[in-house]
Design an enzyme around this catalytic site. Structure first.
Site, short mmCIF file in Angstrom:
data_model
loop_
_atom_site.label_atom_id
_atom_site.label_comp_id
_atom_site.label_asym_id
_atom_site.label_seq_id
_atom_site.Cartn_x
_atom_site.Cartn_y
_atom_site.Cartn_z
N PRO A 179 0.83 -1.21 0.00
CG PRO A 179 0.08 -0.97 2.20
CD PRO A 179 0.77 -1.94 1.29
CG ASP A 180 1.06 5.78 -1.87
OD1 ASP A 180 2.27 5.86 -1.56
OD2 ASP A 180 0.43 6.74 -2.38
#
Length: 305
Positions: free
Chosen positions: A61-62
């Site tokens: 995930p960012d």
């Protein structure tokens, strides 16, 4: 490989188009992509290294979970594929000491500039719905810009401030107030970010920005990332005052969609024939890569580690 400094491109009449890349192959494609428009060959002017794409390419995930060593390894892979300017997504830059070290390392690698966003707190992608974003104090962020500018050894390296006021719901006036402070601090460019589908506030900011930039000691260009307002052409954005237009995530989103479709097709048909009809052949890819005269891979400078 000899690179074209970003600032050398500003004499060009049109917008400077940057395409996102997340690894060597995507950089190769973005570097060589060309289309004929009204009898003229059109290509991208530079490449963009986003934290979202770098994280996604690793299946993460960012949320700033990819460490700087891994991100700089991606930088090295991308730089081997292009002579064009490369902009690095530096998120909020972290602590000032870390930011200064990052600026010098990016310079050593051959990156054209770094984009720093004025948010604090846990990393959340700017385009996520219902996410709460916390803006940095503009005076503190202006100090960070001053330190970043002072850390660089070559004036060709661009320091770009990414203003998140429209993302956080703080409005155009807040964005303009921040822009004035960041321009005074010596920033080379302002990236005004927005997730509007119809970019009314973005255009209002762009209309007011020249009055801010006109008195600057360092000329500041205006940049945008038209992910949510992608119906607006680069030519229109240029007419509105944007010199740099960054297509920030198209390559990684295309890769995700294509891989998902291919995998599901093999399962659904119990064979790869249907998936193969939409893919490049091994021979095509091999011949393409063999045509490239690539330098020998180099390691990331120790200063980054």
């Amino acid at each position: 490989m000899t690179r074209t400094p970003l600032k050398d491109l500003f004499h060009d009449a049109g917008p400077l188009r940057f395409m996102q890349a997340h690894d060597g192959l995507s950089a190769l494609i973005a570097d060589e992509a060309c289309a004929m428009v009204d009898g003229q060959a059109v290509e991208f002017d530079g490449l963009w290294l986003s934290s979202f794409a770098d994280s996604t390419a690793r299946g993460l995930p960012d949320r700033s979970v990819v460490n700087i060593e891994s991100r700089l390894a991606t930088v090295a892979d991308v730089l081997r594929m292009t002579h064009k300017p490369v902009l690095f997504d530096g998120e909020n830059g972290g602590a000032i000491s870390d930011l200064c070290a990052l600026v010098r390392c990016l310079e050593d690698l051959g990156v054209a500039g770094v984009v720093l966003e004025d948010k604090v707190g846990p990393k959340l992608n700017s385009l996520l719905p219902d996410a709460t974003h916390f803006l940095d104090d503009p005076a503190c962020f202006a100090t960070k810009i001053l330190e970043a500018c002072g850390a660089r050894r070559w004036p060709e390296f661009a320091i770009v401030a990414r203003i998140e006021s429209l993302i956080a719901g703080a409005g155009v006036e807040d964005a303009l107030r921040r822009a004035a402070m960041y321009v005074e601090a010596g920033v080379d460019g302002i990236l005004i970010h927005s997730k509007e589908e119809v970019p009314t506030d973005l255009f209002a900011f762009a209309a007011a920005f020249p009055a801010i930039a006109s008195g600057a000691v360092v000329p500041s260009f205006l940049a945008c990332v038209p992910t949510t307002y992608c119906q607006v052409t680069d030519a229109e954005l240029h007419r509105r005052g944007f010199k740099v237009v960054i297509h920030g995530n198209q390559m990684i989103r295309t890769a995700y969609s294509a891989m998902l479709t291919s995998a599901r097709s093999v399962l659904a048909h119990d064979r790869s024939l249907e998936a193969d009809s939409a893919t490049a052949s091994v021979m095509t890819i091999s011949e393409h890569l063999a045509r490239r005269d690539l330098p020998v891979p180099t390691s990331v400078p120790e200063a980054a580690l």
